[in-house]
Design an enzyme around this catalytic site. Structure first.
Site, mmCIF file in Angstrom:
data_model
loop_
_atom_site.group_PDB
_atom_site.id
_atom_site.type_symbol
_atom_site.label_atom_id
_atom_site.label_comp_id
_atom_site.label_asym_id
_atom_site.label_seq_id
_atom_site.Cartn_x
_atom_site.Cartn_y
_atom_site.Cartn_z
ATOM 1 N N ASP A 30 0.845 -1.194 0.000
ATOM 2 C CA ASP A 30 0.000 0.000 0.000
ATOM 3 C C ASP A 30 0.888 1.255 0.000
ATOM 4 O OD1 ASP A 30 -3.221 0.527 0.948
ATOM 5 O OD2 ASP A 30 -1.822 2.212 1.093
ATOM 6 N N VAL A 95 -11.095 2.828 -3.577
ATOM 7 C CA VAL A 95 -10.679 2.444 -4.931
ATOM 8 C C VAL A 95 -11.634 1.362 -5.441
ATOM 9 C CG1 VAL A 95 -8.837 1.449 -6.334
ATOM 10 C CG2 VAL A 95 -8.266 2.998 -4.444
ATOM 11 N N HIS A 99 -10.131 -5.282 -3.513
ATOM 12 C CA HIS A 99 -8.800 -5.493 -2.942
ATOM 13 C C HIS A 99 -8.906 -5.970 -1.507
ATOM 14 C CE1 HIS A 99 -9.959 -1.224 -2.571
ATOM 15 N NE2 HIS A 99 -9.352 -1.223 -1.399
HETATM 16 P P1 AMP Z 1 -9.859 1.313 0.309
HETATM 17 O O1 AMP Z 1 -10.194 2.457 1.199
HETATM 18 O O2 AMP Z 1 -10.169 -0.026 0.930
HETATM 19 O O3 AMP Z 1 -10.459 1.467 -1.078
HETATM 20 O O4 AMP Z 1 -8.290 1.323 0.172
HETATM 21 C C1 AMP Z 1 -7.593 1.812 -0.931
HETATM 22 C C2 AMP Z 1 -6.135 1.708 -0.595
HETATM 23 O O5 AMP Z 1 -5.409 1.828 -1.794
HETATM 24 C C3 AMP Z 1 -5.624 2.785 0.348
HETATM 25 O O6 AMP Z 1 -5.058 2.159 1.497
HETATM 26 C C4 AMP Z 1 -4.590 3.527 -0.487
HETATM 27 O O7 AMP Z 1 -3.483 3.952 0.278
HETATM 28 C C5 AMP Z 1 -4.211 2.492 -1.513
HETATM 29 N N1 AMP Z 1 -3.715 3.000 -2.779
HETATM 30 C C6 AMP Z 1 -4.315 3.895 -3.589
HETATM 31 N N2 AMP Z 1 -3.575 4.123 -4.689
HETATM 32 C C7 AMP Z 1 -2.481 3.322 -4.579
HETATM 33 C C8 AMP Z 1 -1.340 3.090 -5.396
HETATM 34 N N3 AMP Z 1 -1.164 3.710 -6.572
HETATM 35 N N4 AMP Z 1 -0.413 2.204 -4.965
HETATM 36 C C9 AMP Z 1 -0.569 1.565 -3.790
HETATM 37 N N5 AMP Z 1 -1.631 1.737 -2.984
HETATM 38 C C10 AMP Z 1 -2.579 2.603 -3.363
#
Ligand code: AMP
Ligand code: ZN
Length: 116
Positions: A30, A95, A99
Site C-alpha cells: 500500500d 478504490v 482489494h
Molecule cells: P480502500 O479504502 O479499501 O479502497 O483502500 C484503498 C487503498 O489503496 C488505500 O489504502 C490507499 O493507500 C491504496 N492506494 C491507492 N492508490 C495506490 C497506489 N497507486 N499504490 C498503492 N496503494 C494505493
C-alpha cells in the site's frame, strides 16, 4: 477497465511495490501503509467490489485469501495479521477495484473498529 488505477498496477502500467503475482491475483505494498506490513491483494481482472462478485468468482476469491498467510509471513507479520475488504460506500471503499488489505507487523494491529 481502462481508467482503473488497480487494473493499471496489475498490468504494470503504473509502478507498484510488487509483493506477489500469479495467474489470478497481484499483490503490492500500500502506498500509504497503516501498519509496518500493509499489502493489497487484487484480482488481475477488474471486479469493482466484493458486492459485484458471483459464484463464478469463487476461484479468485479463494486465491485472494489463500495467499494472505504467505504474504504476511514473508513481509514482516509472521505471527498473524488482519485481512480487510472494504466494500462500497458503507464499507469505506475508496478504490473501485476489489482489494484485500493485509495489515500487520511485530505488534498487534489494535481493535477491529474504533469504538468512538
Ligand atoms: P480502500 O479504502 O479499501 O479502497 O483502500 C484503498 C487503498 O489503496 C488505500 O489504502 C490507499 O493507500 C491504496 N492506494 C491507492 N492508490 C495506490 C497506489 N497507486 N499504490 C498503492 N496503494 C494505493
Ligand atoms: Zn480495475
Amino acid at each position: 477497465m481502462t481508467d482503473c488505477v488497480f487494473c493499471k498496477i496489475a498490468q504494470g502500467e503504473i509502478p507498484s511495490g510488487k509483493a506477489y503475482e500469479d495467474d489470478l491475483v497481484y499483490a503490492f505494498h500500500d502506498i500509504h501503509p497503516l501498519r509496518p506490513t500493509h499489502i493489497l491483494v487484487i484480482p488481475k481482472k477488474h471486479i469493482a467490489s466484493l458486492a459485484e462478485t458471483t459464484a463464478a468468482d469463487e476461484p479468485v476469491l479463494g486465491r485472494l485469501l489463500s495467499v494472505a498467510q504467505r504474504l504476511a509471513t514473508e513481509n514482516g507479520s509472521p505471527e498473524g495479521f488482519r485481512a480487510i475488504i472494504n466494500t462500497g460506500r458503507i464499507g469505506g471503499q475508496e478504490v473501485p477495484h476489489l482489494h484485500l488489505h493485509i495489515v500487520g507487523g511485530a505488534t498487534p494491529v489494535g481493535p477491529m473498529l474504533n469504538k468512538a
